[in-house]
Design an enzyme around this catalytic site. Structure first.
Site, PDB file in Angstrom:
ATOM      1  N   ILE A 278      27.259  34.391  45.149  1.00 14.40           N
ATOM      2  CA  ILE A 278      28.570  34.945  44.592  1.00 14.40           C
ATOM      3  C   ILE A 278      29.510  35.875  45.484  1.00 14.40           C
ATOM      4  O   ILE A 278      30.655  35.653  45.800  1.00 14.40           O
ATOM      5  CB  ILE A 278      28.511  35.246  43.067  1.00 14.40           C
TER       6      ILE A 278
ATOM      7  N   TYR B 127      17.404  33.964  29.154  1.00 12.39           N
ATOM      8  CA  TYR B 127      17.924  34.858  30.078  1.00 12.39           C
ATOM      9  C   TYR B 127      17.423  36.176  29.547  1.00 12.39           C
ATOM     10  O   TYR B 127      17.422  37.310  30.317  1.00 12.39           O
ATOM     11  CB  TYR B 127      19.324  34.799  29.678  1.00 12.39           C
TER      12      TYR B 127
ATOM     13  N   LYS C  48      23.177  42.968  31.110  1.00 11.59           N
ATOM     14  CA  LYS C  48      24.525  42.583  31.229  1.00 11.59           C
ATOM     15  C   LYS C  48      25.500  43.247  29.996  1.00 11.59           C
ATOM     16  O   LYS C  48      26.496  43.552  30.531  1.00 11.59           O
ATOM     17  CB  LYS C  48      24.775  41.185  31.527  1.00 11.59           C
TER      18      LYS C  48
ATOM     19  N   ARG D  47      24.549  27.835  40.914  1.00 11.26           N
ATOM     20  CA  ARG D  47      23.209  27.938  41.989  1.00 11.26           C
ATOM     21  C   ARG D  47      23.276  28.734  43.041  1.00 11.26           C
ATOM     22  O   ARG D  47      23.875  28.177  43.929  1.00 11.26           O
ATOM     23  CB  ARG D  47      22.898  26.207  42.322  1.00 11.26           C
ATOM     24  N   THR D  48      22.814  29.898  42.849  1.00 11.36           N
ATOM     25  CA  THR D  48      22.490  30.998  44.140  1.00 11.36           C
ATOM     26  C   THR D  48      20.921  31.061  44.254  1.00 11.36           C
ATOM     27  O   THR D  48      20.097  30.273  43.495  1.00 11.36           O
ATOM     28  CB  THR D  48      23.287  31.997  43.625  1.00 11.36           C
TER      29      THR D  48
HETATM   30  P1  NAD Z   1      22.269  36.468  44.764  1.00 10.47           P
HETATM   31  O1  NAD Z   1      20.497  36.102  44.603  1.00 10.47           O
HETATM   32  O2  NAD Z   1      22.768  35.472  45.693  1.00 10.47           O
HETATM   33  O3  NAD Z   1      22.642  37.868  44.645  1.00 10.47           O
HETATM   34  C1  NAD Z   1      21.859  38.689  44.145  1.00 10.47           C
HETATM   35  C2  NAD Z   1      21.781  39.961  44.728  1.00 10.47           C
HETATM   36  O4  NAD Z   1      21.234  41.096  44.183  1.00 10.47           O
HETATM   37  C3  NAD Z   1      20.953  39.568  46.176  1.00 10.47           C
HETATM   38  O5  NAD Z   1      22.071  39.809  47.511  1.00 10.47           O
HETATM   39  C4  NAD Z   1      19.844  40.605  46.143  1.00 10.47           C
HETATM   40  O6  NAD Z   1      19.754  41.242  47.645  1.00 10.47           O
HETATM   41  C5  NAD Z   1      20.685  41.659  45.221  1.00 10.47           C
HETATM   42  N1  NAD Z   1      19.798  42.753  44.839  1.00 10.47           N
HETATM   43  C6  NAD Z   1      18.417  42.632  44.016  1.00 10.47           C
HETATM   44  N2  NAD Z   1      17.967  43.719  43.776  1.00 10.47           N
HETATM   45  C7  NAD Z   1      18.594  44.617  44.526  1.00 10.47           C
HETATM   46  C8  NAD Z   1      18.154  46.027  44.866  1.00 10.47           C
HETATM   47  N3  NAD Z   1      17.304  46.701  44.283  1.00 10.47           N
HETATM   48  N4  NAD Z   1      19.053  46.631  45.803  1.00 10.47           N
HETATM   49  C9  NAD Z   1      20.054  45.918  46.125  1.00 10.47           C
HETATM   50  N5  NAD Z   1      20.701  44.714  46.189  1.00 10.47           N
HETATM   51  C10 NAD Z   1      19.584  43.842  45.181  1.00 10.47           C
HETATM   52  O7  NAD Z   1      22.775  35.529  43.038  1.00 10.47           O
HETATM   53  P2  NAD Z   1      23.879  35.548  42.705  1.00 10.47           P
HETATM   54  O8  NAD Z   1      24.127  34.639  41.565  1.00 10.47           O
HETATM   55  O9  NAD Z   1      25.059  35.518  43.540  1.00 10.47           O
HETATM   56  O10 NAD Z   1      24.204  37.133  41.920  1.00 10.47           O
HETATM   57  C11 NAD Z   1      25.103  38.046  42.011  1.00 10.47           C
HETATM   58  C12 NAD Z   1      25.680  38.568  40.789  1.00 10.47           C
HETATM   59  O11 NAD Z   1      26.288  37.510  40.036  1.00 10.47           O
HETATM   60  C13 NAD Z   1      24.738  39.019  39.953  1.00 10.47           C
HETATM   61  O12 NAD Z   1      25.081  40.414  39.317  1.00 10.47           O
HETATM   62  C14 NAD Z   1      24.283  38.039  38.956  1.00 10.47           C
HETATM   63  O13 NAD Z   1      23.903  38.299  37.735  1.00 10.47           O
HETATM   64  C15 NAD Z   1      25.688  37.594  38.493  1.00 10.47           C
HETATM   65  N6  NAD Z   1      26.101  36.407  38.203  1.00 10.47           N
HETATM   66  C16 NAD Z   1      25.411  35.105  38.667  1.00 10.47           C
HETATM   67  C17 NAD Z   1      25.645  33.779  37.851  1.00 10.47           C
HETATM   68  C18 NAD Z   1      24.954  32.711  38.438  1.00 10.47           C
HETATM   69  O14 NAD Z   1      24.708  31.495  37.808  1.00 10.47           O
HETATM   70  N7  NAD Z   1      24.413  32.806  39.753  1.00 10.47           N
HETATM   71  C19 NAD Z   1      26.450  33.982  36.728  1.00 10.47           C
HETATM   72  C20 NAD Z   1      27.129  35.005  36.365  1.00 10.47           C
HETATM   73  C21 NAD Z   1      26.923  36.108  37.089  1.00 10.47           C
HETATM   74  O1  0WE Z   2      22.487  36.984  36.289  1.00 12.82           O
HETATM   75  C1  0WE Z   2      21.885  35.678  36.691  1.00 12.82           C
HETATM   76  C2  0WE Z   2      20.642  35.863  37.212  1.00 12.82           C
HETATM   77  C3  0WE Z   2      19.746  37.045  37.220  1.00 12.82           C
HETATM   78  C4  0WE Z   2      18.427  37.034  37.975  1.00 12.82           C
HETATM   79  C5  0WE Z   2      17.747  36.117  38.293  1.00 12.82           C
HETATM   80  C6  0WE Z   2      16.458  36.115  38.967  1.00 12.82           C
HETATM   81  C7  0WE Z   2      15.768  35.114  39.087  1.00 12.82           C
HETATM   82  C8  0WE Z   2      14.551  35.371  40.058  1.00 12.82           C
HETATM   83  C9  0WE Z   2      18.026  38.412  37.761  1.00 12.82           C
HETATM   84  N1  0WE Z   2      16.407  38.687  38.137  1.00 12.82           N
HETATM   85  C10 0WE Z   2      15.726  37.516  38.375  1.00 12.82           C
HETATM   86  N2  0WE Z   2      14.646  37.786  39.198  1.00 12.82           N
HETATM   87  C11 0WE Z   2      13.784  36.830  39.782  1.00 12.82           C
HETATM   88  O2  0WE Z   2      12.683  37.155  39.983  1.00 12.82           O
HETATM   89  N3  0WE Z   2      22.683  34.711  36.252  1.00 12.82           N
HETATM   90  C12 0WE Z   2      23.590  34.769  35.198  1.00 12.82           C
HETATM   91  C13 0WE Z   2      21.862  33.403  36.620  1.00 12.82           C
HETATM   92  C14 0WE Z   2      21.014  33.069  35.506  1.00 12.82           C
HETATM   93  O3  0WE Z   2      19.900  33.461  35.557  1.00 12.82           O
HETATM   94  C15 0WE Z   2      19.016  32.788  34.105  1.00 12.82           C
HETATM   95  C16 0WE Z   2      20.119  32.275  33.414  1.00 12.82           C
HETATM   96  C17 0WE Z   2      21.287  31.931  34.577  1.00 12.82           C
HETATM   97  C18 0WE Z   2      22.638  31.531  33.856  1.00 12.82           C
HETATM   98  C19 0WE Z   2      17.859  32.883  33.839  1.00 12.82           C
HETATM   99  C20 0WE Z   2      17.500  32.339  32.704  1.00 12.82           C
HETATM  100  C21 0WE Z   2      18.383  31.577  31.983  1.00 12.82           C
HETATM  101  C22 0WE Z   2      19.577  31.367  32.485  1.00 12.82           C
END
Ligand code: NAD
Ligand code: 0WE
Length: 262
Positions: A20, A157, A164, A194-195
Site C-alpha cells: 500500500i 484478524y 487497529k 493482496r500485499t
Molecule cells: P506490506 O507487507 O506491503 O507492508 C507491511 C510493512 O510493515 C512492510 O513494509 C514491513 O517491512 C513493515 N513492518 C513490519 N514490521 C515492522 C517493523 N518492526 N519495523 C518497521 N517496519 C515493519 O503490507 P500492506 O498490506 O501494504 O500493509 C501496510 C499497512 O496497511 C498496514 O498497516 C496494514 O495493516 C494496512 N492495511 C492493509 C490492508 C490489506 O488488506 N493489505 C488493508 C487495510 C490496511
Molecule cells: O492489516 C492487515 C495485515 C496485517 C498483518 C498480516 C500478517 C501476515 C503475516 C499483520 N501481521 C502479519 N503477520 C504475519 O506473520 N490487513 C488488513 C490484511 C489482512 O490480514 C488479515 C486479514 C486481512 C484483511 C488476517 C486475517 C484475516 C483478515
C-alpha cells in the site's frame, strides 16, 4: 494539478511493489511531492531502493520501529538532508502469524498481543514524537493505515483488530496533541488488498472474493486508489481535516446486507 508541490514526505512501510505504501508513494510523486523512505531491514533494502528511485528519491533509511535507537537515528539522518518535514505516512503493522489463525479467545497470547500493539500502534506515536520538531509550524500531516477489523470482528484478524482499534484512538489523541502546532493527523481505513502482509494469511483469496461480491462497488480497491486518498489527506486540499478515519473500501463498511440472497 500537482497538489503536493514543495511538500517533503517520509513514507514508512514499503516492502514490495504491491505494498500500500508503494501506491501511496506513486500518487504522491505524481502530485509533485519530494519523498524519503524507510526499510525494515537489509533484506528489504534493495527492493525499497528501486521503488524509491522510481519515484525520484534517493533518500533511504533503515528503521525497525521496535528500536528506539533506529527511530531516533532516522530523524537525525533525515535532518541532514531536509530542514523540515511536511508529511509522514505510517504504513506498517505486524502480529505473529499464530495470532492470525484460529479462534480469537484460544489463540491470543500475552506476547502476541504486546508485539501487535507495539509495532502496529505504539510506533505511530513514537514516530510522531520523533518527527515533531521537524514538522512543527509547517501545516504538516501524519497519516496511518487502518482496517475495518478495528470496528467489527471477522475471522482470524483477531489481535490485529485490537491493535487497529488502538491505532485509531492513538490517531485521535495525536490529533489533539499536535493540532495546536498546525499538524494534522488522520487514518485511511482501506479495504483488503493482496500485499506481502496479506499473502501470509490463510484463505485471503476467499476473503477478497467475499469482499468484492459484498461491496457496493462490487470490486476490491487498488493501492493506487488508496494512494490518491493518501495524497489528498497529506495535501493542503485537506487543510480542514484532522482526526478523521477515511474509508477507502468501495463502501463496504456502510452496508448491513449487500443484496438479498437468491
Ligand atoms: P506490506 O507487507 O506491503 O507492508 C507491511 C510493512 O510493515 C512492510 O513494509 C514491513 O517491512 C513493515 N513492518 C513490519 N514490521 C515492522 C517493523 N518492526 N519495523 C518497521 N517496519 C515493519 O503490507 P500492506 O498490506 O501494504 O500493509 C501496510 C499497512 O496497511 C498496514 O498497516 C496494514 O495493516 C494496512 N492495511 C492493509 C490492508 C490489506 O488488506 N493489505 C488493508 C487495510 C490496511
Ligand atoms: O492489516 C492487515 C495485515 C496485517 C498483518 C498480516 C500478517 C501476515 C503475516 C499483520 N501481521 C502479519 N503477520 C504475519 O506473520 N490487513 C488488513 C490484511 C489482512 O490480514 C488479515 C486479514 C486481512 C484483511 C488476517 C486475517 C484475516 C483478515
Amino acid at each position: 494539478m500537482a497538489f503536493l508541490e514543495g511538500k517533503r514526505i517520509l513514507i514508512l512501510g514499503v516492502a514490495s511493489k504491491l505494498s500500500i505504501a508503494t501506491g501511496i508513494a506513486r500518487a504522491m510523486h505524481r502530485e509533485g511531492a519530494e519523498l524519503a523512505f524507510t526499510y525494515q531491514n537489509e533484506r528489504l533494502g534493495e527492493r525499497v531502493r528501486q521503488i524509491a528511485e522510481s519515484t525520484g528519491s534517493n533518500l533511504l533509511f533503515p528503521c525497525d520501529v521496535t528500536s528506539d535507537t533506529e527511530i531516533a537515528r532516522l530523524f537525525t539522518d533525515l535532518a541532514q538532508s531536509w530542514d523540515g518535514l511536511d508529511g509522514l505516512v505510517h504504513c506498517l503493522a505486524f502480529a505473529p502469524a499464530g495470532e492470525l489463525d484460529g479462534d480469537f479467545v484460544d489463540v491470543t497470547t500475552r506476547e502476541g498481543f504486546l508485539t501487535a500493539h507495539e509495532i502496529s500502534s505504539y510506533s505511530f506515536v513514537a514516530l510522531g514524537r520523533a518527527a515533531r520538531s521537524l514538522m512543527e509550524g509547517r501545516n504538516g500531516s501524519l497519516l496511518t493505515l487502518s482496517y475495518l477489523g478495528a470496528m467489527r470482528s471477522l475471522p482470524n484478524y483477531n489481535v490485529m483488530g485490537l491493535a487497529k482499534a488502538s491505532l485509531e484512538a492513538n490517531m485521535r489523541y495525536m490529533t489533539a496533541s499536535l493540532g495546536p502546532e498546525g499538524t494534522r493527523v488522520n487514518a485511511i481505513s482501506a479495504g483488503p488488498v493482496r500485499t506481502l502482509a496479506a499473502s501470509g494469511v490463510k484463505s485471503f483469496r476467499k476473503m477478497l472474493d467475499y469482499n468484492a461480491r459484498n461491496t457496493p462497488l462490487r470490486r476490491n480497491v487498488t493501492i493506487d486508489e488508496i494512494g490518491n486518498a493518501a495524497a489528498f489527506l497529506c495535501s493542503d486540499l485537506a487543510s480542514g481535516i484532522s482526526g478523521e478515519v477515511l474509508y477507502v473500501d468501495g463502501g463496504f463498511n456502510t452496508t448491513a446486507m449487500s443484496a438479498l440472497p437468491d
